[in-house]
Design a protein around this motif. Sequence first.
Motif, PDB file in Angstrom:
ATOM      1  N   GLU A 265       0.814  -1.218   0.000  1.00 57.89           N
ATOM      2  CA  GLU A 265       0.000   0.000   0.000  1.00 57.89           C
ATOM      3  C   GLU A 265       0.846   1.266   0.000  1.00 57.89           C
ATOM      4  N   THR A 266       1.981   1.236   0.704  1.00 52.66           N
ATOM      5  CA  THR A 266       2.801   2.446   0.848  1.00 52.66           C
ATOM      6  C   THR A 266       4.123   2.374   0.101  1.00 52.66           C
ATOM      7  N   GLY A 267       4.545   1.149  -0.267  1.00 55.56           N
ATOM      8  CA  GLY A 267       5.849   0.985  -0.896  1.00 55.56           C
ATOM      9  C   GLY A 267       7.002   1.143   0.072  1.00 55.56           C
ATOM     10  N   ASP A 268       6.728   1.041   1.363  1.00 55.54           N
ATOM     11  CA  ASP A 268       7.725   1.313   2.403  1.00 55.54           C
ATOM     12  C   ASP A 268       8.115   0.035   3.135  1.00 55.54           C
ATOM     13  N   LEU A 269       9.422  -0.168   3.299  1.00 52.11           N
ATOM     14  CA  LEU A 269       9.902  -1.360   4.001  1.00 52.11           C
ATOM     15  C   LEU A 269       9.636  -1.295   5.500  1.00 52.11           C
ATOM     16  N   LEU A 270       9.773  -0.118   6.078  1.00 53.24           N
ATOM     17  CA  LEU A 270       9.521   0.015   7.513  1.00 53.24           C
ATOM     18  C   LEU A 270       8.075  -0.333   7.841  1.00 53.24           C
ATOM     19  N   THR A 271       7.147   0.139   7.042  1.00 48.46           N
ATOM     20  CA  THR A 271       5.735  -0.189   7.258  1.00 48.46           C
ATOM     21  C   THR A 271       5.506  -1.690   7.160  1.00 48.46           C
ATOM     22  N   ALA A 272       6.191  -2.337   6.203  1.00 48.23           N
ATOM     23  CA  ALA A 272       6.078  -3.785   6.063  1.00 48.23           C
ATOM     24  C   ALA A 272       6.618  -4.498   7.294  1.00 48.23           C
ATOM     25  N   ARG A 273       7.696  -3.989   7.878  1.00 53.70           N
ATOM     26  CA  ARG A 273       8.246  -4.588   9.096  1.00 53.70           C
ATOM     27  C   ARG A 273       7.257  -4.495  10.243  1.00 53.70           C
ATOM     28  N   VAL A 274       6.669  -3.334  10.406  1.00 52.84           N
ATOM     29  CA  VAL A 274       5.732  -3.127  11.509  1.00 52.84           C
ATOM     30  C   VAL A 274       4.514  -4.045  11.367  1.00 52.84           C
ATOM     31  N   LYS A 275       4.046  -4.215  10.159  1.00 53.96           N
ATOM     32  CA  LYS A 275       2.907  -5.121   9.939  1.00 53.96           C
ATOM     33  C   LYS A 275       3.292  -6.567  10.252  1.00 53.96           C
ATOM     34  N   ARG A 276       4.527  -6.949   9.925  1.00 57.28           N
ATOM     35  CA  ARG A 276       4.975  -8.308  10.235  1.00 57.28           C
ATOM     36  C   ARG A 276       5.104  -8.503  11.743  1.00 57.28           C
ATOM     37  N   VAL A 277       5.497  -7.484  12.457  1.00 59.21           N
ATOM     38  CA  VAL A 277       5.545  -7.559  13.921  1.00 59.21           C
ATOM     39  C   VAL A 277       4.154  -7.894  14.461  1.00 59.21           C
ATOM     40  N   GLN A 278       3.134  -7.233  13.971  1.00 57.98           N
ATOM     41  CA  GLN A 278       1.771  -7.476  14.451  1.00 57.98           C
ATOM     42  C   GLN A 278       1.328  -8.909  14.168  1.00 57.98           C
ATOM     43  N   GLN A 279       1.715  -9.435  13.003  1.00 62.21           N
ATOM     44  CA  GLN A 279       1.371 -10.820  12.679  1.00 62.21           C
ATOM     45  C   GLN A 279       2.032 -11.792  13.654  1.00 62.21           C
ATOM     46  N   LEU A 280       3.298 -11.544  13.969  1.00 55.55           N
ATOM     47  CA  LEU A 280       4.031 -12.431  14.868  1.00 55.55           C
ATOM     48  C   LEU A 280       3.468 -12.361  16.288  1.00 55.55           C
ATOM     49  N   LEU A 281       3.019 -11.202  16.707  1.00 57.09           N
ATOM     50  CA  LEU A 281       2.424 -11.073  18.039  1.00 57.09           C
ATOM     51  C   LEU A 281       1.165 -11.930  18.159  1.00 57.09           C
ATOM     52  N   GLU A 282       0.438 -12.060  17.071  1.00 58.22           N
ATOM     53  CA  GLU A 282      -0.760 -12.907  17.077  1.00 58.22           C
ATOM     54  C   GLU A 282      -0.410 -14.392  17.039  1.00 58.22           C
ATOM     55  N   GLU A 283       0.772 -14.709  16.484  1.00 56.11           N
ATOM     56  CA  GLU A 283       1.164 -16.109  16.339  1.00 56.11           C
ATOM     57  C   GLU A 283       1.894 -16.660  17.563  1.00 56.11           C
ATOM     58  N   ILE A 284       2.570 -15.812  18.319  1.00 56.24           N
ATOM     59  CA  ILE A 284       3.402 -16.263  19.443  1.00 56.24           C
ATOM     60  C   ILE A 284       2.705 -15.933  20.757  1.00 56.24           C
ATOM     61  N   PRO A 285       2.275 -16.921  21.527  1.00 57.99           N
ATOM     62  CA  PRO A 285       1.565 -16.673  22.792  1.00 57.99           C
ATOM     63  C   PRO A 285       2.416 -15.847  23.761  1.00 57.99           C
ATOM     64  N   GLY A 286       1.819 -14.798  24.304  1.00 61.45           N
ATOM     65  CA  GLY A 286       2.480 -13.991  25.323  1.00 61.45           C
ATOM     66  C   GLY A 286       3.559 -13.058  24.809  1.00 61.45           C
ATOM     67  N   ALA A 287       3.774 -13.000  23.500  1.00 61.21           N
ATOM     68  CA  ALA A 287       4.811 -12.131  22.950  1.00 61.21           C
ATOM     69  C   ALA A 287       4.442 -10.666  23.146  1.00 61.21           C
ATOM     70  N   VAL A 288       5.463  -9.827  23.321  1.00 60.57           N
ATOM     71  CA  VAL A 288       5.276  -8.407  23.605  1.00 60.57           C
ATOM     72  C   VAL A 288       6.075  -7.580  22.602  1.00 60.57           C
ATOM     73  N   ASN A 289       5.465  -6.488  22.142  1.00 60.40           N
ATOM     74  CA  ASN A 289       6.167  -5.507  21.325  1.00 60.40           C
ATOM     75  C   ASN A 289       6.429  -4.273  22.178  1.00 60.40           C
ATOM     76  N   LEU A 290       7.667  -3.834  22.228  1.00 63.17           N
ATOM     77  CA  LEU A 290       8.026  -2.692  23.064  1.00 63.17           C
ATOM     78  C   LEU A 290       7.621  -1.364  22.431  1.00 63.17           C
ATOM     79  N   HIS A 291       7.276  -1.362  21.150  1.00 61.34           N
ATOM     80  CA  HIS A 291       6.772  -0.197  20.424  1.00 61.34           C
ATOM     81  C   HIS A 291       7.703   1.003  20.590  1.00 61.34           C
ATOM     82  N   GLN A 292       8.894   0.845  20.033  1.00 61.78           N
ATOM     83  CA  GLN A 292       9.883   1.914  20.144  1.00 61.78           C
ATOM     84  C   GLN A 292       9.396   3.239  19.555  1.00 61.78           C
ATOM     85  N   TYR A 293       8.447   3.191  18.622  1.00 60.76           N
ATOM     86  CA  TYR A 293       7.979   4.399  17.944  1.00 60.76           C
ATOM     87  C   TYR A 293       7.022   5.229  18.791  1.00 60.76           C
ATOM     88  N   GLY A 294       6.567   4.676  19.921  1.00 54.63           N
ATOM     89  CA  GLY A 294       5.652   5.421  20.767  1.00 54.63           C
ATOM     90  C   GLY A 294       5.856   5.220  22.252  1.00 54.63           C
TER      91      GLY A 294
END
Length: 362
Positions: free
Chosen positions: A140-169
């Motif tokens: 949608e954006t042509g941006d690699l960083l955006t693609a990384r962030v979306k992959r993080v969200q997918q992995l959080l749903e796949e790995i029980p109890g996984a946490v994202n520290l959300h460095q951007y916020g």
Amino acid sequence: MSPSSPSRSGARGPSPLDDLAEAVGGTPLVRLRRLFPDLDGDSPRLELYAKLEQLNPGGSTKDRPALAMLEDALASGRLAPGGTVVESSSGNLGMALARACAAHGVRFLCVVDSRINAPTAATIRALGGELEQVTQPDPETGDLLTARVKRVQQLLEEIPGAVNLHQYGNPANPAAHRDGTMREIAEALDHRVDALYAAVSTTGTIGGCAAYVRDHDMTTRLVAVDAEGSVLFGGTAGTRRLPGMGAGFVTDLSRQVQPDEVVRVDELACTAGARLLARREGILAGASTGGIVAALARTLPSLPDGSRVAMIVHDGGSPYLSTVYDDEWVGQQLGADADALDRARQDLLAASRGAEAPGGAA
């Protein structure tokens, strides 16, 4: 050591530390006298200081927020001991989190993209981190960083109890620089810092520095150095081939800070600036610091005489030996041969003097 040099053999070394985490911060602040012509001589026009963040244990300024965010997550109970952290990184935060997670017994999964260099990837793996590489930009954006962030969200749903520290916020990110980086710079210079130059990505560094400046009624002018192609602070999206500076989306933290000035630099200028710093001061730094050198060169003539200026050396240059410091890579990726690189360095020196034409050799 020459016979006339003062001996340091009698000086007592620092006390032992209980943990490597205690070595994070307290990096040297060094005066630069040779980088630009106006800095040298009996009566230099201004003072320039470099905060050497590559001397943190993990080799970059990201050691500070990585440790702060991890310890905050553990203390709050959001991250359980022995749990999993999933984070997006272009390199430095990944290395810093890999080290911190290893020391805290936490699994670390780092989502990177194709711009990560081989030494950085190897370092993360050596420290026990696992790599998940995104190979295609976000459709949608042509941006690699955006693609990384979306992959993080997918992995959080796949790995029980996984946490994202959300460095951007995460507020612990700028807090680490408010209480550490800027405090150390200000105290070393008696709280007289007329201008501070910092590269931006999450904007945690400059945001934390801005908070310290505000809290202590300092008049420091904050200059954000951003990559061309970054959308931060009103920028226009474009291709970015060098990691560590800029962002493809407006971060939550960037909405909370307004620099006094934003200077955008292209990749050739970053490369020329890094090489100029290495050859004139013996400081081997990464691409974002090269961008700061380029921004300094362009704005130096506008700084009042007697100014006291600080710049942050965000990381060391060893991971960039096969890119920024490699003529073949620069030629292939940036389209600049040795002559073009030399002209770019001389252009920076000319700009620092307020001249239109290139000056002396670097």
